[in-house]
Design an enzyme around this catalytic site. Structure first.
Site, mmCIF file in Angstrom:
data_model
loop_
_atom_site.group_PDB
_atom_site.id
_atom_site.type_symbol
_atom_site.label_atom_id
_atom_site.label_comp_id
_atom_site.label_asym_id
_atom_site.label_seq_id
_atom_site.Cartn_x
_atom_site.Cartn_y
_atom_site.Cartn_z
ATOM 1 N N ASP A 143 31.191 56.889 -104.272
ATOM 2 C CA ASP A 143 29.990 57.212 -103.504
ATOM 3 C C ASP A 143 30.281 57.230 -102.006
ATOM 4 O O ASP A 143 30.772 56.244 -101.447
ATOM 5 C CB ASP A 143 28.918 56.166 -103.825
ATOM 6 C CG ASP A 143 27.517 56.615 -103.493
ATOM 7 O OD1 ASP A 143 27.370 57.479 -102.613
ATOM 8 O OD2 ASP A 143 26.574 56.100 -104.114
ATOM 9 N N GLY A 192 26.279 66.734 -102.532
ATOM 10 C CA GLY A 192 26.395 68.166 -102.320
ATOM 11 C C GLY A 192 26.847 68.583 -100.940
ATOM 12 O O GLY A 192 26.871 69.780 -100.635
ATOM 13 N N ASP A 213 19.618 61.929 -104.429
ATOM 14 C CA ASP A 213 19.280 61.119 -105.597
ATOM 15 C C ASP A 213 18.006 61.599 -106.279
ATOM 16 O O ASP A 213 17.031 61.999 -105.626
ATOM 17 C CB ASP A 213 19.072 59.659 -105.183
ATOM 18 C CG ASP A 213 20.345 58.996 -104.695
ATOM 19 O OD1 ASP A 213 21.431 59.558 -104.918
ATOM 20 O OD2 ASP A 213 20.242 57.916 -104.096
#
Length: 391
Positions: A143, A192, A213
Site C-alpha cells: 500500500d 490507480g 477505497d
C-alpha cells in the site's frame, strides 16, 4: 492507441510463466480490513480460516486469508521486523492457515509507515520479503501510503519524477520477493495513480488497484464499477485490474445491490476478495459469494474483462467473451426509484447474436431457451441480470 496495445501485449508475452501461473485467474480470498480494520488479531485470522472452510467458501475458490494493516511490531537491532502482541507467532499462524487448505497474505507499504502508521518496508525491502518467505506468506498487499510523502519531498515540482520513484519502489519489492524464491501474489495498492494498469505488469504486479477505497454502499460500489470502462485491454492471466475488495454482506446493501456487486466484479474479472464478517454471514450473503455460475464467469480462463456495450440514464449493459465461445451479458438497473420495475429489451446484435441466442439466467439458475431482441427483461431497482449466451 495501436502502439499502446502492442506494448501491453508485448509486456504480457514477455512476463515469466511463473508470474502468469501464480494468478492465472483473478485471486479469490478474504481480507481483514473491511470488517476488523485495526482490531484484527491472530485469533480472528484463525477463526476466518475455519469459517472459510465450514461455509463452503474455500471449496468455491476463496483460498487467500489476508491480514491487512496493524500486525506490525518493531524492528530489532538488525533491522528485522517482528509482529506485535496481537500476532505472537506469524509462522505458526501461517502453518495453521495452510493446514486448512488455504493460503495466507500479509500487508505492508513501500513507505516508512503504513496507512495506520505502523512500520513500513522502506529501506528494508529484502529483509521483509525474506521474513515473509520464512513465515510462509503467499500474498503481499503493498500500500502506497506514506511513500507519497517521500515522493513529494524528493520531487516537489516534478510529477513525472514522482511517478518514476513510485514505480521503482514497487519494482524493488518485486525483485525482493523473487530473490526469496517463494511465489507470492503481488498486489499493488496505490489507487490507480499514474495509470498503473499501463505499467503494473512491468513491476511484477499480479493485480493493481484502479480507484480509491470502496465503501459499503451501493453508490460507492457502482461509481467504482462504472469507472472500469475502457480498462479491459490491460487485464490478462496473471495480471488483473483491481476495483477493490467485495463489500457483499457489509453495510446496508440490499439483496439486489449485493447481486449487482457480485455480478459486476465477476464481469470485470476482478479479484474476489471478500471483506465481510464471516462469523455473522447469513445464508443469503453466503449464497451470493459462493454462486458457482457467477464465480465461473470471474474465473474464466480466457481472462477477458467485460466492457460496456450500452449506457443509458438508468441502464448499463456489459458483455464479456468466455473461453468456450459463449458470452456473459450483465444488465444493471441504476435507478434509485425503489417503487418501480424497469423493463428492457436486449440489443443482442451488439454482442454478436444478430439471430438470437440461447440464454441461461445464472442468478435464477434457469435456462431461458432462445431469446431475441424482442425479449424483455425486468430488473428490480439496483438489481442485475447475469446471462450466459450461446449460439
Amino acid at each position: 492507441m495501436r502502439r499502446c496495445l502492442f506494448l501491453v501485449a508485448l509486456i504480457f508475452a514477455s512476463l515469466p510463466l511463473t508470474a502468469q501461473k501464480l494468478a492465472a485467474t483473478p485471486p479469490m480470498g478474504w481480507n481483514s480490513w473491511n470488517w476488523f480494520a485495526g482490531k484484527v488479531t491472530d485469533a480472528d485470522i484463525r477463526k476466518a480460516a475455519d469459517l472459510m472452510v465450514s461455509s463452503g467458501m474455500r471449496d468455491a475458490g476463496y483460498v487467500y486469508v489476508n491480514i491487512d494493516d496493524t500486525w506490525e511490531g518493531k524492528r530489532d537491532a538488525n533491522g528485522v521486523l517482528h509482529t506485535n502482541e496481537k500476532f505472537p507467532d506469524m509462522k505458526a499462524l501461517a502453518d495453521y492457515v495452510h493446514s486448512k487448505g488455504l493460503k495466507i497474505g500479509i500487508y505492508s507499504s513501500p513507505g516508512p509507515q503504513t496507512c495506520a502508521r505502523y512500520e513500513g518496508s522502506f529501506g528494508h525491502e529484502e529483509q521483509d520479503a525474506k521474513t515473509y518467505a520464512e513465515w510462509g506468506i503467499d500474498y503481499l498487499k503493498y500500500d502506497l501510503c506514506s511513500f507519497r510523502d517521500n515522493m513529494k519531498q524528493a520531487y516537489p515540482n516534478d510529477p513525472d519524477a514522482q511517478d518514476k520513484m513510485m514505480r521503482d519502489a514497487y519494482m524493488k519489492m518485486h525483485n525482493a520477493i523473487v530473490k526469496t524464491g517463494r511465489p507470492m501474489v503481488y498486489s499493488l495498492c496505490q489507487y490507480g495513480f499514474d495509470q498503473v494498469w499501463q505499467w503494473g505488469p512491468e513491476v511484477g504486479a499480479n493485480l493493481w488497484r484502479t480507484t480509491n477505497d470502496i465503501s459499503a454502499n451501493y453508490n460507492s460500489m457502482m461509481l467504482i464499477a462504472l469507472a472500469q470502462a475502457g480498462l479491459g485491454r490491460y487485464a490478462a492471466p496473471g495480471h488483473w485490474n483491481d476495483p477493490d475488495m467485495l463489500e457483499v454482506g457489509n453495510g446496508k446493501m440490499s439483496h439486489d445491490e449485493n447481486i449487482s456487486h457480485m455480478t459486476m466484479w465477476s464481469m470485470l474479472a476482478a479479484p474476489l476478495i471478500a471483506g465481510n464478517n464471516l462469523t455473522q454471514m447469513n445464508d443469503d450473503v453466503r449464497s451470493i459469494l459462493t454462486n458457482r455460475d457467477a464465480i465461473a464467469i470471474d474465473q474464466d480462463k480466457l481472462g477477458k474483462q467485460a466492457e460496456r456495450v450500452f449506457s443509458g440514464d438508468e441502464i448499463e449493459i456489459w458483455s464479456r467473451p468466455l473461453s468456450d465461445g459463449s458470452v456473459a451479458l450483465a444488465i444493471f438497473n441504476l435507478s434509485h426509484d425503489r417503487n418501480v420495475m424497469r423493463g428492457l429489451k436486449l440489443p443482442l446484435k451488439q454482442v454478436g447474436f444478430a439471430n438470437g441466442a440461447h440464454a441461461r439466467d445464472l442468478w435464477a439458475a434457469k435456462d431461458l431457451g432462445m431469446i431475441k431482441d424482442t425479449n424483455a427483461f425486468t430488473l428490480p431497482t439496483h438489481g442485475a441480470v447475469l446471462l450466459r449466451l450461446t449460439k
